[in-house]
Design a protein around this motif. Structure first.
Motif, mmCIF file in Angstrom:
data_model
loop_
_atom_site.group_PDB
_atom_site.id
_atom_site.type_symbol
_atom_site.label_atom_id
_atom_site.label_comp_id
_atom_site.label_asym_id
_atom_site.label_seq_id
_atom_site.Cartn_x
_atom_site.Cartn_y
_atom_site.Cartn_z
ATOM 1 N N ARG A 1 81.227 67.074 70.090
ATOM 2 C CA ARG A 1 83.119 66.395 70.198
ATOM 3 C C ARG A 1 83.200 65.685 68.883
ATOM 4 O O ARG A 1 84.048 65.423 67.820
ATOM 5 C CB ARG A 1 82.910 66.024 71.481
ATOM 6 C CG ARG A 1 83.467 67.267 72.508
ATOM 7 C CD ARG A 1 84.071 66.834 73.963
ATOM 8 N NE ARG A 1 82.522 66.208 74.515
ATOM 9 C CZ ARG A 1 83.058 65.634 75.581
ATOM 10 N NH1 ARG A 1 84.104 65.975 76.264
ATOM 11 N NH2 ARG A 1 83.050 65.196 76.082
ATOM 12 N N LEU A 2 82.210 64.000 69.410
ATOM 13 C CA LEU A 2 82.534 62.980 68.196
ATOM 14 C C LEU A 2 82.103 63.273 66.868
ATOM 15 O O LEU A 2 83.114 63.092 65.718
ATOM 16 C CB LEU A 2 81.135 62.441 68.569
ATOM 17 C CG LEU A 2 82.538 60.997 68.536
ATOM 18 C CD1 LEU A 2 83.500 60.763 69.354
ATOM 19 C CD2 LEU A 2 80.897 59.497 69.267
ATOM 20 N N HIS A 3 81.381 64.534 66.471
ATOM 21 C CA HIS A 3 81.247 65.286 64.733
ATOM 22 C C HIS A 3 82.556 65.659 64.973
ATOM 23 O O HIS A 3 82.666 64.771 63.548
ATOM 24 C CB HIS A 3 79.925 65.822 64.722
ATOM 25 C CG HIS A 3 80.031 66.175 63.725
ATOM 26 N ND1 HIS A 3 79.734 67.186 62.947
ATOM 27 C CD2 HIS A 3 78.487 65.326 62.604
ATOM 28 C CE1 HIS A 3 79.835 67.199 61.351
ATOM 29 N NE2 HIS A 3 78.290 66.678 61.787
ATOM 30 N N PHE A 4 82.682 66.129 65.183
ATOM 31 C CA PHE A 4 83.707 67.120 64.382
ATOM 32 C C PHE A 4 85.254 66.039 64.640
ATOM 33 O O PHE A 4 85.920 65.954 63.542
ATOM 34 C CB PHE A 4 84.400 68.543 66.039
ATOM 35 C CG PHE A 4 85.965 68.959 65.440
ATOM 36 C CD1 PHE A 4 85.052 70.064 64.991
ATOM 37 C CD2 PHE A 4 87.341 69.307 65.422
ATOM 38 C CE1 PHE A 4 86.086 71.320 63.721
ATOM 39 C CE2 PHE A 4 88.132 69.332 64.662
ATOM 40 C CZ PHE A 4 87.579 70.680 64.099
ATOM 41 N N LEU A 5 85.429 65.495 65.519
ATOM 42 C CA LEU A 5 86.551 64.446 65.644
ATOM 43 C C LEU A 5 86.472 63.447 65.084
ATOM 44 O O LEU A 5 87.025 63.022 63.888
ATOM 45 C CB LEU A 5 86.383 63.167 67.115
ATOM 46 C CG LEU A 5 86.919 64.627 68.044
ATOM 47 C CD1 LEU A 5 86.726 63.634 69.635
ATOM 48 C CD2 LEU A 5 89.087 64.661 68.070
ATOM 49 N N ARG A 6 85.355 63.296 64.039
ATOM 50 C CA ARG A 6 84.894 62.107 63.225
ATOM 51 C C ARG A 6 85.357 62.696 61.753
ATOM 52 O O ARG A 6 85.226 62.516 60.841
ATOM 53 C CB ARG A 6 83.344 62.133 63.349
ATOM 54 C CG ARG A 6 83.174 61.072 62.368
ATOM 55 C CD ARG A 6 83.672 60.149 61.460
ATOM 56 N NE ARG A 6 82.743 59.185 60.526
ATOM 57 C CZ ARG A 6 83.147 59.031 59.470
ATOM 58 N NH1 ARG A 6 83.970 59.483 59.111
ATOM 59 N NH2 ARG A 6 82.606 57.724 58.721
ATOM 60 N N CYS A 7 84.273 64.228 61.197
ATOM 61 C CA CYS A 7 84.367 64.647 60.325
ATOM 62 C C CYS A 7 85.178 65.773 60.177
ATOM 63 O O CYS A 7 85.253 66.669 59.229
ATOM 64 C CB CYS A 7 82.921 65.683 60.055
ATOM 65 S SG CYS A 7 81.768 63.800 60.604
#
Length: 341
Positions: free
Chosen positions: A123-129
Motif C-alpha cells: 500500500r505504502l509503495h503505491f502511495l509513494r511511487c
C-alpha cells in the motif's frame, strides 16, 4: 507511547477518540485515552497570543489511566485541529520532527521494519511511487516505510487512511490491485501489471479471494482484540466498497495495450495513422446509442466496456485489432464524460 486522533462512526454520527499505540509485552496494540466527541477542537483552550492548553477532560483521562502525558506528543496529535496560525508556528519550531518518519540507520530500520505486513508495504509503495509494478519489496530496507513502524494496527490504518486521501477516483482499483498483489495470478500475461487490460471477472474474483484471505490473516490483525475472521473487518470493508464503486483508470489503456502487444507478441501489421474517434464513432464501436451513453454513469460505462473487452481479449482467443479499437473507444468516451463534468 504514540498518540493519535482516530475518527470513528457511531451510527450516523462521526466521533473522534484520542488513542495511543503501546507495547503490551508481545506486540503493539491500541487503547483509548479519551472520547473527544464530534469535534476535537473543542478540547483546545486558547489563552491569547499563541498560547493554548487542553481541556480538563483530556488531562483527567491521562491521570485516571496513570499515564504520563508528553506535551509535544499531544500537540502533534491535535495539530490538524489547531488554529491555522498557531499550527504554522508549531510546525516552524518542530521542523524535521513532526510528521516525519524516524531517522534510523539502515540496520535500525531493518530491525523495526521486520514486523511490517506485506499488505502495508505494498500500500505504502503505491502511495509513494504510484506504480503497479513494485519489483521486490521484501528483503530490503525502504526509508519511506519507517512511518509505519512501532505502531498498532489501528494507528497504521489511521496513517494510511490519511495518505489515501490523495488518491483520485480512477486510481483506487489500481491501488487495490497492487496492494493485494493480484499480479501473481497472471504470471504469464504480458499485461499482468495493467489490470484494465486483464479479464475483469477474473480480477474481481481474485480480489474477493485475497480480501477474504487477508481478513483471516492473524499476522495482519495482531493486537486487534475484537476481530472475528468470519466477519469482514471495518478496516477492509471500505476497500470492497471503493473497489466496486470505481473503474480502472482509462487514461492510458490504448497506449499500454499497444506497447505491450508490440513488445511481447509477434505479429506483422501495417501501422496506420492514428486518428481520434468522434463520440458517435466510439459509441458505435461499443454498441451504444449516443443517448444511451450520455445517460450512463462512468461505472456503468466501465462495466459495459469490460464485458465487451472480455469477449474480444487476445488472451481469450479474440482479435487484437478489435480489442485495441474497443479500448480506444472506451478511452474516448471516458474522456468525453470527464470533460462534461
Amino acid at each position: 507511547m504514540s498518540l493519535y486522533i482516530r475518527r470513528t462512526r457511531d451510527g450516523r454520527q462521526t466521533r473522534y477518540v484520542l488513542r495511543e499505540s503501546f507495547w503490551n509485552g508481545s506486540c503493539f496494540a491500541a487503547r483509548d485515552i479519551v472520547d473527544l466527541g464530534g469535534d476535537p477542537a473543542r478540547h483546545i483552550v486558547y489563552v491569547g497570543g499563541n498560547g493554548f492548553y487542553f481541556s480538563e477532560a483530556v488531562e483527567e483521562a491521562f491521570a485516571r489511566m496513570g499515564l504520563k502525558r508528553n506535551t509535544e506528543d499531544l500537540e502533534q496529535a491535535f495539530l490538524l485541529y489547531l488554529d491555522p496560525h498557531i499550527r504554522r508556528v508549531i510546525e516552524n519550531f518542530t521542523m524535521g520532527r513532526v510528521g516525519r518518519s524516524p531517522s534510523w540507520n539502515a540496520e535500525e530500520a531493518a530491525h523495526h521494519q521486520r514486523f511490517l505486513h506485506p499488505f502495508d508495504k505494498r500500500r505504502l509503495h503505491f502511495l509513494r511511487c504510484g506504480r503497479t509494478d513494485m519489483g521486490n519489496l521484501e528483503g530490503r530496507t525502504w526509508k519511506f516505510l519507517n512511518v509505519l513502524c512501532d505502531k498498532s494496527r489501528d494507528e497504521i490504518e489511521h496513517v494510511i487512511e490519511g495518505m489515501e486521501k490523495v488518491l483520485r477516483p480512477h486510481e483506487w482499483r489500481n491501488y487495490l490491485f497492487t496492494a493485494l498483489d493480484l499480479q501473481k495470478y497472471f504470471p504469464n500475461r504480458c499485461m499482468k501489471n495493467h489490470p484494465a487490460a486483464l479479464d475483469p471477472e477474473a480480477v474481481d474474483a481474485y480480489f474477493l479471494k485475497e480480501i477474504c484471505r487477508l481478513n483471516q490473516d492473524a499476522l495482519f490483525f495482531v493486537g486487534v482484540e475484537d476481530h472475528n475472521p468470519q466477519i469482514l473487518h471495518a478496516f477492509l470493508v471500505k476497500y470492497v466498497i471503493m473497489y466496486f464503486d470505481h473503474a480502472f483508470s482509462p487514461g492510458s489503456v490504448w497506449g499500454r495495450v499497444f506497447e505491450d502487444f508490440v513488445r511481447y507478441r509477434s505479429f506483422s501489421f501495417r501501422p496506420a495513422a492514428r486518428q481520434g474517434l468522434t463520440e458517435e464513432e466510439a459509441c458505435a464501436c461499443l454498441g451504444l446509442q449516443p443517448k444511451e451513453y450520455r445517460a450512463m454513469s462512468a461505472q456503468a460505462l466501465a462495466r459495459h466496456y469490460r464485458k465487451k473487452a472480455k469477449k474480444h481479449h487476445p488472451d481469450a482467443g479474440g482479435d487484437h485489432e478489435t480489442f485495441i479499437r474497443l479500448s480506444q473507444a472506451y478511452e474516448c468516451l471516458m474522456r468525453c464524460k470527464a470533460q462534461r463534468h
